[in-house]
Design an enzyme around this catalytic site. Structure first.
Site, short mmCIF file in Angstrom:
data_model
loop_
_atom_site.label_atom_id
_atom_site.label_comp_id
_atom_site.label_asym_id
_atom_site.label_seq_id
_atom_site.Cartn_x
_atom_site.Cartn_y
_atom_site.Cartn_z
N PHE A 55 106.12 -31.37 -50.41
CA PHE A 55 104.95 -32.22 -50.61
C PHE A 55 105.28 -33.69 -50.32
CE2 PHE A 55 101.58 -34.28 -53.24
CZ PHE A 55 100.49 -33.73 -52.57
N LYS A 115 102.90 -32.06 -60.69
CA LYS A 115 101.95 -31.45 -61.61
C LYS A 115 102.70 -30.69 -62.69
CE LYS A 115 98.78 -30.84 -57.72
NZ LYS A 115 98.10 -29.88 -56.82
N GLY A 164 95.38 -32.78 -56.83
CA GLY A 164 94.21 -32.10 -56.29
C GLY A 164 94.59 -30.94 -55.40
N SER A 201 95.75 -29.05 -52.55
CA SER A 201 96.47 -29.42 -51.32
C SER A 201 97.72 -28.58 -51.16
CB SER A 201 96.86 -30.90 -51.37
OG SER A 201 97.61 -31.18 -52.54
N ALA A 211 101.29 -28.55 -48.74
CA ALA A 211 102.09 -29.46 -47.93
C ALA A 211 101.92 -29.20 -46.44
CB ALA A 211 103.56 -29.34 -48.32
N LYS A 239 96.13 -25.64 -64.23
CA LYS A 239 95.70 -24.67 -63.22
C LYS A 239 96.88 -23.85 -62.72
CE LYS A 239 97.51 -26.82 -59.54
NZ LYS A 239 98.32 -26.26 -58.42
N ASP A 247 91.44 -27.68 -57.53
CA ASP A 247 92.83 -27.22 -57.44
C ASP A 247 92.98 -25.80 -57.97
OD1 ASP A 247 95.42 -27.60 -56.66
OD2 ASP A 247 95.90 -29.13 -58.14
N THR A 259 94.64 -22.73 -55.78
CA THR A 259 95.93 -22.19 -56.23
C THR A 259 95.83 -20.75 -56.69
OG1 THR A 259 96.38 -24.43 -57.01
CG2 THR A 259 97.93 -22.75 -57.65
N ARG A 269 103.03 -21.44 -54.81
CA ARG A 269 104.26 -20.91 -55.40
C ARG A 269 103.99 -20.25 -56.75
NH1 ARG A 269 107.30 -26.55 -55.16
NH2 ARG A 269 105.19 -27.08 -55.80
N ASN A 270 103.09 -20.84 -57.53
CA ASN A 270 102.77 -20.27 -58.84
C ASN A 270 102.07 -18.93 -58.70
OD1 ASN A 270 103.41 -22.55 -60.95
ND2 ASN A 270 102.46 -23.57 -59.21
#
Length: 319
Positions: free
Chosen positions: A10, A101, A129, A131, A133, A184, A237, A241, A248-249
């Site tokens: 990022f 975050k 927000g 996004s 990378a 989130k 977000d 996500t 990744r989460n």
């Protein structure tokens, strides 16, 4: 010159986008990594395939920051305090914008409050927000929230950090912005578990929606403005996500749902955040069953079937 501290995916993507406005300094913790990026003009380890523009200066040395200079802190939330303890003196008169975050374990603090605690003379803000990378680095259009309690400083940062493909919306609600981005990730893990376990998209929609209710309860209890959670840093977000394999989460949650190992070199902010948030929620007597289930799954105290049974057996109530 804007300085981006942290050469992960990022931070590198932000440096690439901001280079369209002028010179940018990209700071890497590891000297060998910085040297490789200078030679190849690419961050092969974290953002392969994205060329570093000529305006991006890569260094492992702490740059001299001018008064009211802008430093983007693209380091993981759990490492932010130690970074500021080491380099805070050089940043004491800067605008410091957290680009991470999460909620710090042990303290329950978000990034802007960590900045205020460790570098009280600096002006803290947060950029957050929906996004990824790779999208930013490729010049894809992206909208983010910039939260800064000081209105004039926020306006100046909004102007300085807006680029051809980054559109920034401004708010003074730093609590809401940082909690939306942190919470989130916990819900994204739960949604990943749902899909990894083969429970279906209808179940994911339910988890996502009830997870949003948990986000709202926690944020409201901590003084966030409701509109912030409905904006880019909250709902926006969350939508991104919880539905994309780029998260990744979400991928971590899929691994949990499939009972498969996950690459430990990949930072999963939501795992640490879930534990920090649950501890805080229990102290404040806030009901967060999805977060509770995520923590139990991460700790190996529940299997997916048990977690689902626990959630489905809760007392019926109004929405």
């Amino acid at each position: 010159m804007i300085t981006v501290f942290g050469s992960g995916a990022f931070g590198t993507a932000l440096a690439i986008s901001l280079a369209g406005n002028g010179p940018v300094c990209l700071w890497a913790r590891d000297a060998a990594h910085a040297d490789d990026m200078r030679k190849t003009r690419e961050n092969k380890a974290r953002l392969p395939g994205a060329a570093l523009p000529a305006h991006v200066h890569v260094t492992a040395q702490m740059p001299e920051m001018p008064q009211e200079g802008i430093g983007l802190l693209a380091v993981p939330t759990q490492q932010l305090r130690s970074f500021l303890e080491t380099h805070g003196d050089a940043l004491r008169e800067c605008h410091l914008v957290a680009c991470c975050k999460g909620v710090e374990t042990g303290t329950g603090l978000g990034p802007t409050r960590i900045i205020a605690e460790r570098v009280p003379s600096a002006m803290p803000a947060i950029l957050t927000g929906p996004s990824f990378a790779h999208d930013i680095a490729r010049g894809m259009p992206t909208a983010l929230t910039l939260a800064c309690a000081d209105v004039p400083a926020g306006k100046a940062l909004q102007q300085a950090l807006t680029t051809r493909n980054l559109r920034l919306y401004r708010t003074t609600d730093t609590i809401g912005a940082e909690l939306g981005g942190a919470l989130k990730n916990v819900v994204a893990i739960a949604c990943g578990v749902t899909m990894g376990a083969g429970l279906g998209e209808s179940a994911r929609a339910a988890v996502m929606t009830r997870g949003y209710a948990e986000m709202f309860r926690m944020a409201a209890a901590l003084g966030a403005e409701p509109d912030t959670l409905a904006g880019l840093s909250g709902f926006g977000d969350l939508a991104l996500t919880c539905t994309s394999d780029q998260s990744r989460n979400y991928r971590f949650g899929q691994s949990l749902g499939r009972n498969e190992p996950f690459d430990t070199s990949i930072t999963v902010e939501g795992a640490a955040t879930a534990k920090a948030v649950l501890e805080q929620a229990k102290k404040m007597e806030i009901d967060m069953p999805i977060t509770d289930a995520v923590v139990a799954l991460i700790d190996g105290k529940l299997r997916v079937g048990q977690a689902m049974d626990m959630l489905l057996s809760r007392p019926l109530k109004e929405e």
